[in-house]
Write a protein that holds these residues in place. Structure first.
Motif, PDB file in Angstrom:
ATOM      1  N   GLY A  84     -55.283   9.024  67.410  1.00  0.00           N
ATOM      2  CA  GLY A  84     -55.368  10.421  67.810  1.00  0.00           C
ATOM      3  C   GLY A  84     -55.593  10.639  69.286  1.00  0.00           C
ATOM      4  O   GLY A  84     -55.840  11.764  69.725  1.00  0.00           O
ATOM      5  N   ASN A  85     -55.525   9.570  70.091  1.00  0.00           N
ATOM      6  CA  ASN A  85     -55.736   9.728  71.528  1.00  0.00           C
ATOM      7  C   ASN A  85     -54.490   9.410  72.347  1.00  0.00           C
ATOM      8  O   ASN A  85     -54.539   9.390  73.581  1.00  0.00           O
ATOM      9  N   GLY A  86     -53.372   9.150  71.664  1.00  0.00           N
ATOM     10  CA  GLY A  86     -52.120   8.886  72.355  1.00  0.00           C
ATOM     11  C   GLY A  86     -52.021   7.513  72.974  1.00  0.00           C
ATOM     12  O   GLY A  86     -51.017   7.201  73.623  1.00  0.00           O
ATOM     13  N   GLN A  87     -53.023   6.668  72.775  1.00  0.00           N
ATOM     14  CA  GLN A  87     -53.034   5.357  73.429  1.00  0.00           C
ATOM     15  C   GLN A  87     -52.596   4.220  72.517  1.00  0.00           C
ATOM     16  O   GLN A  87     -52.448   3.091  72.959  1.00  0.00           O
ATOM     17  N   LEU A  88     -52.410   4.513  71.234  1.00  0.00           N
ATOM     18  CA  LEU A  88     -51.929   3.506  70.302  1.00  0.00           C
ATOM     19  C   LEU A  88     -51.019   4.191  69.286  1.00  0.00           C
ATOM     20  O   LEU A  88     -51.479   4.997  68.473  1.00  0.00           O
ATOM     21  N   LYS A  89     -49.725   3.869  69.360  1.00  0.00           N
ATOM     22  CA  LYS A  89     -48.745   4.548  68.515  1.00  0.00           C
ATOM     23  C   LYS A  89     -47.924   3.535  67.725  1.00  0.00           C
ATOM     24  O   LYS A  89     -47.672   2.427  68.204  1.00  0.00           O
ATOM     25  N   LYS A  90     -47.513   3.953  66.542  1.00  0.00           N
ATOM     26  CA  LYS A  90     -46.751   3.081  65.659  1.00  0.00           C
ATOM     27  C   LYS A  90     -45.559   3.858  65.099  1.00  0.00           C
ATOM     28  O   LYS A  90     -45.704   5.004  64.682  1.00  0.00           O
ATOM     29  N   LYS A  91     -44.403   3.205  65.085  1.00  0.00           N
ATOM     30  CA  LYS A  91     -43.205   3.816  64.518  1.00  0.00           C
ATOM     31  C   LYS A  91     -42.537   2.818  63.576  1.00  0.00           C
ATOM     32  O   LYS A  91     -42.330   1.652  63.937  1.00  0.00           O
ATOM     33  N   VAL A  92     -42.231   3.265  62.368  1.00  0.00           N
ATOM     34  CA  VAL A  92     -41.578   2.409  61.377  1.00  0.00           C
ATOM     35  C   VAL A  92     -40.111   2.248  61.739  1.00  0.00           C
ATOM     36  O   VAL A  92     -39.387   3.231  61.898  1.00  0.00           O
ATOM     37  N   ALA A 155     -42.041  -2.619  62.364  1.00  0.00           N
ATOM     38  CA  ALA A 155     -42.574  -1.480  63.117  1.00  0.00           C
ATOM     39  C   ALA A 155     -42.575  -1.778  64.606  1.00  0.00           C
ATOM     40  O   ALA A 155     -42.623  -2.937  65.029  1.00  0.00           O
ATOM     41  N   LEU A 156     -42.524  -0.712  65.380  1.00  0.00           N
ATOM     42  CA  LEU A 156     -42.656  -0.786  66.830  1.00  0.00           C
ATOM     43  C   LEU A 156     -44.008  -0.179  67.197  1.00  0.00           C
ATOM     44  O   LEU A 156     -44.344   0.918  66.755  1.00  0.00           O
ATOM     45  N   ILE A 157     -44.763  -0.907  67.986  1.00  0.00           N
ATOM     46  CA  ILE A 157     -46.103  -0.456  68.377  1.00  0.00           C
ATOM     47  C   ILE A 157     -46.160  -0.388  69.894  1.00  0.00           C
ATOM     48  O   ILE A 157     -45.767  -1.337  70.582  1.00  0.00           O
ATOM     49  N   GLN A 158     -46.653   0.716  70.399  1.00  0.00           N
ATOM     50  CA  GLN A 158     -46.877   0.865  71.838  1.00  0.00           C
ATOM     51  C   GLN A 158     -48.364   1.081  72.056  1.00  0.00           C
ATOM     52  O   GLN A 158     -48.977   1.945  71.423  1.00  0.00           O
TER      53      GLN A 158
END
Length: 401
Positions: A84-92, A155-158
């Motif tokens: 919820g802080n925009g610093q760890l994101k995941k996309k399937v 998944a892609l994780i940023q």
């Protein structure tokens, strides 16, 4: 419960650890991990900081994507803001076998991992990377996101550097300081951790050593709370009961790992100013090895920090007796003796001042006592004279009569 709610407990712990100390810490030696030195003064073989590669920033997601349904099923193109802080994101990228196939904390997982800088520079590739989920064996970005993946999912994780290699970067793999990363992950396998009671002693020693080495890595990076966590897990392994035969040599091997973990835990707890906990770790190490130099040294430092100078000096003298040529113990002991002497001098001066004031009061009272006795004697002498005079007068009057 949503994915974000599932991860909040981990988030609260991670955020508590994010304020890392940036002061220089000691490197680990090849023997018992930490040199018996004052870590503030150590820079032996410490590598210079890596140059920042000037990588780009993660492209911001729009508000619609940021508020996407945390269940990625049917929404392969959506980013999940994990914390919820925009610093760890995941996309399937490719769906897996469903929510029920997600791994649990404590399970051993195997993933296919490709790590890159956000500008596309390849950092490393691992086709079958295994670790224990939730044990801190990997960067936080992986620990937090893999538990949200279904078996077979890609998944892609940023991630921000905060949940990767932080402000210090990394030598292995080679990651610049403050580098944001892009991780391509596929969850290949998730299995229950082995039963420690049935684990062969050699494998138990290897597993405990692996957790200890992870703690060492955390310590070198200044992540002292994470280091304590890794050492605690290693200690649990060494202290677990066994239902299989174990040789004296294997028992000695487990004990050696245990004492190293206790010593290194004490060093980490000292860095966190947890003096009572550090003292307990030192005492535990000395119960197994009473002449352990490093446990004695750290115990002396803890006692000194707690103001127990006499006990601290005795402990350091014992360590110095065991290793008379150790310059670090000499320096620490000399510093402590001088500090203790100054403290005693200050206390003596205070007591002397207090006693001096008392003496002054007594001296002012003495003349008063003398004058009081003088008056008493004068009064007694006068009374005696009057009495004698009265008797003489009575004799004269009687003679006349």
């Amino acid at each position: 419960m949503t994915d974000r709610e599932e991860i909040m407990e981990s988030d609260s712990h991670d955020n508590a650890q994010s304020a890392k100390k940036n002061s220089k810490t000691s490197l680990l030696d090849s023997g018992e991990d930490f040199e018996v030195l004052d870590e503030e003064d150590i820079d032996d073989d410490e590598p210079p900081p890596l140059e920042d590669a000037g990588e780009g920033k993660v492209k911001p997601t729009n508000s619609e994507n940021a508020n996407a349904d945390p269940d990625p099923t049917g929404q392969v193109d959506e980013w999940l803001d994990v914390l919820g802080n925009g610093q760890l994101k995941k996309k399937v990228l490719k769906e897996g076998e469903g929510r029920d196939s997600r791994p649990q904390k404590g399970q051993n997982v195997k993933i296919r991992l490709k790590t890159s800088l956000v500008d596309g520079t390849l950092v490393e590739e691992k086709p079958d990377f295994a670790f224990t989920l939730g044990d801190g064996d990997v960067i936080q970005a992986l620990d937090l996101t893999v538990q949200l993946m279904a078996l077979g999912e890609e998944a892609l994780i940023q991630t921000d550097a905060k949940y990767a290699y932080g402000a210090r970067g990394s030598l292995e793999p080679a990651v610049p300081a403050n580098a944001e990363l892009s991780l391509e992950v596929k969850l290949l396998e998730a299995t229950d951790a082995p039963d420690l009671e049935l684990l062969p002693p050699a494998e138990k020693i290897a597993l405990a050593s692996q957790k200890r080495e992870r703690g060492n890595a955390h310590y070198q990076r200044g992540d002292y709370a994470f280091a304590v966590n890794s050492y605690s897990i290693a200690l649990q392994i060494t202290e677990s009961s066994s239902k299989v035969d174990i040789t004296p040599e294997e028992e000695e091997g487990l004990l050696d790992v245990k004492v190293k973990c206790l010593n290194n835990m004490a060093a980490s707890q000292l860095k966190l100013d947890h003096y009572d906990a550090a003292l307990k770790s030192c005492v535990s190490a000395l119960e197994h090895q009473p002449d352990n130099i490093k446990a004695l040294f750290r115990m002396g430092k803890v006692l000194a920090l707690q103001g127990e100078f006499t006990d601290a000096i005795q402990t350091l003298r014992k360590a110095l007796k065991l290793e008379p040529s150790n310059k670090t113990i000499h320096a620490e002991l000399s510093k402590l003796v001088k500090k203790h002497s100054e403290q005693r001098g200050a206390e003596q001066a205070m007591y002397k001042k207090m006693l001096g004031n008392h003496s002054d009061n007594s001296s002012t009272q003495k003349p008063r006592a003398k004058s009081s006795w003088g008056l008493s004697w004068k009064w007694l002498f006068g009374a005696t004279a009057v009495a004698i005079g009265g008797v003489a007068l009575s004799v004269v009057i009687a003679a006349r009569n």
